[in-house]
Scaffold this active site. Structure first.
Site, PDB file in Angstrom:
ATOM      1  N   SER A  23     -39.222  -9.619 -14.431  1.00  0.00           N
ATOM      2  CA  SER A  23     -40.045 -10.845 -14.421  1.00  0.00           C
ATOM      3  C   SER A  23     -39.738 -11.765 -15.594  1.00  0.00           C
ATOM      4  O   SER A  23     -39.900 -12.985 -15.480  1.00  0.00           O
ATOM      5  CB  SER A  23     -41.539 -10.467 -14.438  1.00  0.00           C
ATOM      6  OG  SER A  23     -41.825  -9.646 -15.551  1.00  0.00           O
ATOM      7  N   ILE A  24     -39.294 -11.212 -16.715  1.00  0.00           N
ATOM      8  CA  ILE A  24     -39.042 -12.061 -17.885  1.00  0.00           C
ATOM      9  C   ILE A  24     -37.808 -12.937 -17.621  1.00  0.00           C
ATOM     10  O   ILE A  24     -37.659 -14.004 -18.192  1.00  0.00           O
ATOM     11  CB  ILE A  24     -38.902 -11.202 -19.168  1.00  0.00           C
ATOM     12  CG1 ILE A  24     -40.171 -10.366 -19.345  1.00  0.00           C
ATOM     13  CG2 ILE A  24     -38.669 -12.078 -20.391  1.00  0.00           C
ATOM     14  CD1 ILE A  24     -40.079  -9.320 -20.440  1.00  0.00           C
TER      15      ILE A  24
END
Lengths: 267, 267
Positions: A11-12
């Site tokens: 997700s980052i």
């Protein structure tokens, strides 16, 4: 045609095109010079990321490729581990991957993506080590960021109220073990790395300054990743300021004789 | 593999991956569903943009394409005219293109990009109208934004001091003529369009709210472009919320039997 820079991660990475995101900043920096290809998969650990490898680096689809590009990227960032480091026996256990397996999965990801690069370069399948292939693709392993356990708990309470977890699902100490494994593996394979876990903790107040929920990045946290990636890219001679534009800068175009600039630059 | 969305234009497209930029917001919205490919060329008018066409939509390079992707995009935004509308006889005369030629250049850009799309779809060269091809690629023509002449002059004085131009190099009225030409051409060709010149002027204080130097966009100006593009994409059934993920969402993956989710989604 422009070279590709692939951002592969969780997700980052997936969130990195939000306002102030490190991926969008990279795309802006390399504008007209390289394309930044976003391959972020929120929630993924390295075990699940392995299922995507032959799609992202398609060894067998070199020709008749209406379905996508087959050229190897000039650089790939591999930014995984934040989910692998979720603790067994806590609320995110499903994502947990033991650290030994995390290292082995990362190794497979580096080797497969590098083999793709070599295959495209030499047009033959050659078994090679990453070092032998390094001129064709820059690989940068990025460790997970540090964890602010208090921030994770605050976020859980805000989101789930009374149903929130009572113990953090990740700890900074355990994530540090994964970060160490990532850096050691990079050294072993001879690829570059960024120890984001250590780097962020050098700054006082990193917990709130860089992390918005104890795990994901604030705009300032995104800026740290961007600066570190650009630094490594520059060290590896992938410096945007020294790369050519894909087509003439507008100031080079003669208003009365525009074709001249394009003949010089585009042949 | 994910479909591509190409953003073709001048500096307002090139800058669109800066913080809060409309291009980065699109990339974030279509994350894991489509790739947003940035093809912005600061300072370019439609006359110069024509030189890039056969590189961006390469009719002759369908096979053996180590140099890049040949799949047609699902959508292309064409956002040109701000430089064409620079006035003859003023400081940016070099970029000026008469409005009749602007329209004809835009027509060529639409026709060539659409032919590429058809060629890739049918595997034959077929002479077709844009309407016949419309299911294969969505084309959106975007007019230049309005001009805040006072803002342009302020910017010139801040940048060049006493050497600044004494008359604005663009006027809102003239840019409006180009915007009208763009919208009329879109109607004639049966492709979609966004009248940004009109849309922005519906809001009081648009001059400073949407334009940072009388021409280029503020974060709020970028938000207007983003919202308008998303609206047109949705009307054309290219709605991110209804498009499938390229790979399973992490919540669909069974921690104990992960291959199941990938077998279902990736075959």
């Amino acid at each position: 045609m422009r070279p590709n820079i692939v951002l592969f991660g969780d997700s980052i990475t997936q969130e990195s095109f939000r306002s102030g995101g490190w991926g969008a900043s990279l795309a802006d920096t390399y504008s007209r010079k390289a394309d930044v290809v976003l391959r972020g998969y929120g929630g993924y650990n390295t075990r699940w990321a392995l299922f995507l490898l032959h799609h992202l680096f398609p060894l067998v689809k070199l020709f008749f490729t209406f379905s996508g590009s087959t050229k190897p990227p000039v650089a790939t960032t591999i930014f995984l581990g934040a989910n692998d480091a979720a603790l067994a026996g806590r609320t995110s256990e499903r994502q947990h991957v033991p650290v030994e397996e995390y290292r082995e999965n990362l190794r497979k990801i580096v080797l497969e993506s590098t083999s793709f690069s070599c295959l495209c370069t030499f047009h033959f399948i050659i078994i090679v080590s990453p070092q032998e292939c390094s001129p064709t693709m820059l690989i940068v392993l990025i460790t997970p960021p540090p964890i602010d356990e208090e921030g994770r708990m605050d976020y859980a309470r805000e989101t789930y109220g009374e149903k929130a977890m009572t113990l953090p699902e990740r700890t900074n100490e355990t994530t540090g073990v994964y970060a160490k494994g990532c850096i050691e593996l990079a050294g072993e394979l001879g690829v570059r790395s960024i120890n984001l876990w250590s780097k962020m903790q050098e700054t006082d107040g990193w917990q709130k300054k860089y992390l918005r929920d104890g795990l994901h990045l604030t705009a300032e946290g995104n800026a740290v990743v961007f600066e570190e990636v650009v630094k490594v890219f520059k060290e590896a001679w992938l410096d945007a300021s020294e790369m050519p534009y894909d087509f003439p800068h507008h100031s080079e175009i003669d208003g009365k004789n525009p074709e001249k600039a394009f003949q010089q630059k585009c042949l």
